[in-house]
Write a protein that holds these residues in place. Structure first.
Motif, mmCIF file in Angstrom:
data_model
loop_
_atom_site.group_PDB
_atom_site.id
_atom_site.type_symbol
_atom_site.label_atom_id
_atom_site.label_comp_id
_atom_site.label_asym_id
_atom_site.label_seq_id
_atom_site.Cartn_x
_atom_site.Cartn_y
_atom_site.Cartn_z
ATOM 1 N N ALA A 1 0.720 -1.295 -0.221
ATOM 2 C CA ALA A 1 0.317 0.297 -0.106
ATOM 3 C C ALA A 1 1.427 1.540 -0.133
ATOM 4 N N TRP A 2 2.025 1.078 0.576
ATOM 5 C CA TRP A 2 3.021 2.211 0.544
ATOM 6 C C TRP A 2 3.931 2.435 -0.231
ATOM 7 N N PHE A 3 3.777 1.458 -1.581
ATOM 8 C CA PHE A 3 4.631 1.719 -2.573
ATOM 9 C C PHE A 3 3.581 1.950 -4.229
ATOM 10 N N ASP A 4 1.640 1.678 -3.241
ATOM 11 C CA ASP A 4 0.737 2.315 -4.378
ATOM 12 C C ASP A 4 0.678 3.204 -4.548
ATOM 13 N N GLU A 5 0.901 4.479 -2.861
ATOM 14 C CA GLU A 5 1.271 5.583 -2.114
ATOM 15 C C GLU A 5 1.984 7.016 -3.045
ATOM 16 N N ARG A 6 2.750 5.922 -3.325
ATOM 17 C CA ARG A 6 3.860 7.208 -4.649
ATOM 18 C C ARG A 6 4.026 6.595 -5.559
ATOM 19 N N GLY A 7 3.660 6.183 -5.826
ATOM 20 C CA GLY A 7 3.215 5.945 -7.428
ATOM 21 C C GLY A 7 4.471 5.001 -8.948
ATOM 22 N N ALA A 8 3.695 4.734 -10.067
ATOM 23 C CA ALA A 8 3.928 3.676 -10.136
ATOM 24 C C ALA A 8 5.243 3.797 -10.976
ATOM 25 N N TYR B 1 8.851 -8.277 2.589
ATOM 26 C CA TYR B 1 9.317 -7.513 2.222
ATOM 27 C C TYR B 1 9.850 -7.490 0.693
ATOM 28 N N HIS B 2 10.253 -9.259 0.612
ATOM 29 C CA HIS B 2 10.550 -9.381 -0.744
ATOM 30 C C HIS B 2 9.462 -9.394 -1.738
ATOM 31 N N GLU B 3 8.288 -10.184 -0.870
ATOM 32 C CA GLU B 3 7.404 -10.422 -1.614
ATOM 33 C C GLU B 3 6.113 -9.166 -2.774
ATOM 34 N N ALA B 4 6.703 -7.822 -1.767
ATOM 35 C CA ALA B 4 6.365 -6.715 -1.889
ATOM 36 C C ALA B 4 7.194 -5.952 -2.909
ATOM 37 N N ALA B 5 8.389 -6.134 -2.440
ATOM 38 C CA ALA B 5 9.343 -4.827 -3.757
ATOM 39 C C ALA B 5 9.597 -5.817 -4.727
ATOM 40 N N HIS B 6 8.940 -7.241 -4.952
ATOM 41 C CA HIS B 6 9.223 -8.537 -6.100
ATOM 42 C C HIS B 6 7.607 -7.369 -6.933
ATOM 43 N N ALA B 7 7.170 -7.355 -5.862
ATOM 44 C CA ALA B 7 4.996 -7.044 -6.917
ATOM 45 C C ALA B 7 5.082 -5.422 -7.160
#
Length: 252
Positions: free
Chosen positions: A44-51, A68-74
């Motif tokens: 969710a935090w990554f999504d807030e930053r934008g593509a 961590y790795h799963e979220a970063a990979h996605a």
């Protein structure tokens, strides 16, 4: 900004709860503090930053927490996911400690006495030992050939991390080290070698740029000091604000 560091901190020891600290080591700042270290929260935090922001990240360094790795990979399509070297060494030091306990338990009385309470001598970097500590360590290793073998393997692995290898050379030397562990018959190191197998590619990614969580570890030490000074924050919003202010650059 091209590099991210992900590391957790436990605000209250023994409670089993962790906050996620997200750092930008190139800039020397804390980007944010999340209330938990779950995959969904980080995504969710990554999504807030934008593509576009996520696509610009080239390296993401973290320990071996799957989320961590799963979220970063996605969410970070161009990031090289790197396992932090300090957490790898921590795992190896824990394996050496288990080996010492097992060896001590099976040893004769004089050797047991010599090995008692020696954990820090085994895991501390040899160059940081005092002369007295070095003499005690050498006496311990002389008394137990098995412990000596285990210690030598640990030191060789640390030297492998410290050397300026390219990735291909690091890969070859890691295979050689694993073969030595297998030949040694050190069962206490088997769990560690399994961990290496599971995370090998991302551990080797360290040698492409030598990125680690060193800055994040320094941040965590300062946060622990802030936490003690405040007698432990019980309100997450207050904790987060104090951390962000403490690591805010003067230029902001």
């Amino acid at each position: 900004m091209k590099v991210l560091g992900l590391d957790e901190i436990a605000p209250h020891k023994g409670h089993g709860r962790f906050h996620l600290i997200i750092t930008a080591p190139e800039l020397g700042i804390v980007l944010d503090v999340l209330s938990d270290r779950k995959k969904a929260a980080l995504e969710a935090w990554f999504d807030e930053r934008g593509a576009a922001w996520c696509a610009a990240i080239q390296v993401c360094s973290a320990d071996m927490w799957d989320a961590y790795h799963e979220a970063a990979h996605a969410k970070l399509p161009n990031a090289r996911l790197t396992v932090d070297r300090f957490h790898v060494m921590k795992n190896l030091n824990e394996a050496v400690t288990k080996a010492r306990r097992s060896i001590q338990k099976a040893a004769d009385a004089p050797t047991q006495a010599l090995l008692k309470g020696c954990r820090w001598l085994l895991v501390k970097n040899r160059e940081n030992l005092t002369d007295a500590e070095r003499l005690k360590l050498d006496a311990m290793l002389a008394a137990s050939p098995e412990l000596n073998t285990c210690y030598a393997l640990k030191e060789d692995f640390r030297a492998w991390f410290n050397a300026a290898h390219d990735r291909a050379t690091a890969d070859r030397l890691l295979s050689e080290w694993l073969a030595r562990v297998q030949a040694s018959g050190m069962k206490a190191l088997h769990a560690f070698t399994k961990t290496l197998g599971n995370w090998r590619a991302r551990i080797l990614n360290y040698f492409d740029g030598r990125h680690s969580n060193g800055f994040a570890e320094g941040v965590n030490l300062k946060i622990k000091l802030l936490n003690r000074m405040a007698f432990g924050y019980h309100n997450f919003s207050s904790f987060r604000l104090h951390v962000l202010v403490a690591f805010e650059p003067h230029s902001r």
